[in-house]
Scaffold this motif. Structure first.
Motif, PDB file in Angstrom:
ATOM      1  N   THR A   1       2.474   1.708  -3.630  1.00 41.01           N
ATOM      2  CA  THR A   1       2.693   1.475  -2.198  1.00 41.01           C
ATOM      3  C   THR A   1       1.850   0.268  -1.836  1.00 41.01           C
ATOM      4  OG1 THR A   1       2.857   3.853  -1.938  1.00 41.01           O
ATOM      5  CG2 THR A   1       2.733   2.560   0.070  1.00 41.01           C
ATOM      6  N   SER A   2       2.497  -0.748  -1.290  1.00 45.68           N
ATOM      7  CA  SER A   2       1.805  -2.030  -1.180  1.00 45.68           C
ATOM      8  C   SER A   2       1.884  -2.600   0.226  1.00 45.68           C
ATOM      9  CB  SER A   2       2.428  -3.008  -2.175  1.00 45.68           C
ATOM     10  OG  SER A   2       1.733  -4.226  -2.150  1.00 45.68           O
ATOM     11  N   LEU A   3       0.741  -2.948   0.764  1.00 47.55           N
ATOM     12  CA  LEU A   3       0.651  -3.575   2.083  1.00 47.55           C
ATOM     13  C   LEU A   3       0.287  -5.045   1.909  1.00 47.55           C
ATOM     14  CD1 LEU A   3       0.121  -3.911   5.151  1.00 47.55           C
ATOM     15  CD2 LEU A   3      -2.039  -2.711   4.833  1.00 47.55           C
ATOM     16  N   CYS A   4       1.138  -5.926   2.422  1.00 44.02           N
ATOM     17  CA  CYS A   4       0.816  -7.358   2.479  1.00 44.02           C
ATOM     18  C   CYS A   4       0.227  -7.619   3.859  1.00 44.02           C
ATOM     19  CB  CYS A   4       2.067  -8.201   2.257  1.00 44.02           C
ATOM     20  SG  CYS A   4       2.708  -8.061   0.593  1.00 44.02           S
ATOM     21  N   ALA A   5      -1.035  -7.988   3.900  1.00 43.05           N
ATOM     22  CA  ALA A   5      -1.764  -8.102   5.163  1.00 43.05           C
ATOM     23  C   ALA A   5      -1.917  -9.562   5.563  1.00 43.05           C
ATOM     24  CB  ALA A   5      -3.133  -7.437   5.020  1.00 43.05           C
TER      25      ALA A   5
ATOM     26  N   ARG B   1      -2.117   2.336  -4.809  1.00 43.07           N
ATOM     27  CA  ARG B   1      -1.925   1.873  -3.428  1.00 43.07           C
ATOM     28  C   ARG B   1      -2.680   0.557  -3.317  1.00 43.07           C
ATOM     29  NH1 ARG B   1      -1.726   5.160   2.081  1.00 43.07           N
ATOM     30  NH2 ARG B   1      -0.193   6.333   0.895  1.00 43.07           N
ATOM     31  N   SER B   2      -1.999  -0.474  -2.842  1.00 51.40           N
ATOM     32  CA  SER B   2      -2.660  -1.796  -2.857  1.00 51.40           C
ATOM     33  C   SER B   2      -2.544  -2.510  -1.526  1.00 51.40           C
ATOM     34  CB  SER B   2      -2.037  -2.671  -3.957  1.00 51.40           C
ATOM     35  OG  SER B   2      -0.773  -3.156  -3.554  1.00 51.40           O
ATOM     36  N   VAL B   3      -3.549  -3.321  -1.270  1.00 51.28           N
ATOM     37  CA  VAL B   3      -3.522  -4.236  -0.125  1.00 51.28           C
ATOM     38  C   VAL B   3      -3.771  -5.639  -0.651  1.00 51.28           C
ATOM     39  CG1 VAL B   3      -4.652  -4.998   1.990  1.00 51.28           C
ATOM     40  CG2 VAL B   3      -4.368  -2.555   1.547  1.00 51.28           C
ATOM     41  N   GLY B   4      -2.870  -6.539  -0.316  1.00 49.35           N
ATOM     42  CA  GLY B   4      -3.065  -7.950  -0.634  1.00 49.35           C
ATOM     43  C   GLY B   4      -3.296  -8.733   0.644  1.00 49.35           C
ATOM     44  N   ASP B   5      -4.468  -9.277   0.780  1.00 48.11           N
ATOM     45  CA  ASP B   5      -4.773 -10.146   1.929  1.00 48.11           C
ATOM     46  C   ASP B   5      -4.183 -11.520   1.606  1.00 48.11           C
ATOM     47  OD1 ASP B   5      -7.937 -11.251   3.460  1.00 48.11           O
ATOM     48  OD2 ASP B   5      -5.857 -11.878   3.783  1.00 48.11           O
TER      49      ASP B   5
END
Lengths: 86, 165
Positions: free
Chosen positions: A51-55, A18-22
């Protein structure tokens, strides 16, 4: 690199990544075109267990032109925080 | 709704979908602490009580943060989604909440790429708020923290010479 991390997770008995990219440093570094190219390279729906969130910060998103917004809409299967064509 | 008041309805909906996020509208002024005393079983999960009457634009302003919370809570495996947050603080808090679900509840490894906070501060926050041994998890590769330069230099070979330091 992300593919390697997912494989390592699965081989280690875990359920994936699970990843978040700021993404905001793209804007502060004046790299909006590189951002659009980067987002264009990603899948809308990953086949791997990622599962990836681009923030983003909303004020930065508003710097995108219409073609950038289209890429964002095409490359993400959900968008929250309203990015609309001008 | 016949036979159901709003609170009973909310409880029934939560049984079906535990990740449901709810905001209540009420004509009565109700302080959150009073609400907690009267409805202790649901107070923590009801995000806000909005006083009626409310204009559409104010309603949107009130519920927007909770729509983002809901989007984070409802993430499905394989999704690639985008959230535009109002502030860097909201970005960090919601991102960590999203990652916590992965690590603590789903048995996933997690990756956070950000310049918003130094890595040691993020690890401290994770250790304190998630009640986990964050340092060991990082050493074992369960938690990976990277700066923007580290990730994009390795992953994409972007030329960051042009980027401001």
């Amino acid at each position: 690199m992300m593919t390697k991390m997912v494989r390592k997770s699965i081989e280690g008995g875990r359920k994936g990544l699970r990843s978040v990219g700021d993404m905001n440093p793209f804007f502060s570094n004046g790299m909006i075109q590189e951002l659009v190219t980067w987002e264009s390279s990603l899948e809308k729906q990953f086949e791997l267990p990622v599962t990836s969130l681009c923030a983003y910060i909303r004020d930065n998103v508003e710097q995108l032109d219409n073609s950038g917004i289209v890429v964002m809409q095409q490359r993400h299967n959900r968008i929250m925080g309203a990015i609309n064509k001008k | 709704m016949p036979g159901l008041n709003r609170f009973t309805l909310y409880r029934e909906m939560k049984k079906i979908d535990p990740s449901l996020t709810a905001c209540f509208l009420s004509a009565f002024e109700m302080h959150p602490e009073e609400f907690k005393k009267v409805f202790p079983s649901i107070a923590d999960s009801v995000k806000t009580i909005i006083k009626k009457p409310v204009t559409i634009s104010n309603l949107i302003k009130e519920i927007n943060p909770f729509l983002r919370i809901s989007a984070v809570a409802r993430a499905r495996k394989g999704e690639h989604f985008l959230i535009a947050f109002q502030t860097p603080q909201e970005l960090i808090e919601q991102s960590l909440q999203f990652l916590k679900t992965g690590l603590v509840e789903n048995g996933e490894d997690i990756l956070l790429v950000t310049d918003e906070l130094p890595k040691d501060r993020i690890l401290e926050k994770i250790a304190k708020e998630w009640n986990v041994d964050a340092s060991t998890l990082e050493a074992n590769g369960r938690i990976t923290l990277m700066t923007f330069r580290e990730w994009h230099l390795i992953e994409t070979n972007l030329t960051l010479k042009e980027a401001r330091p």
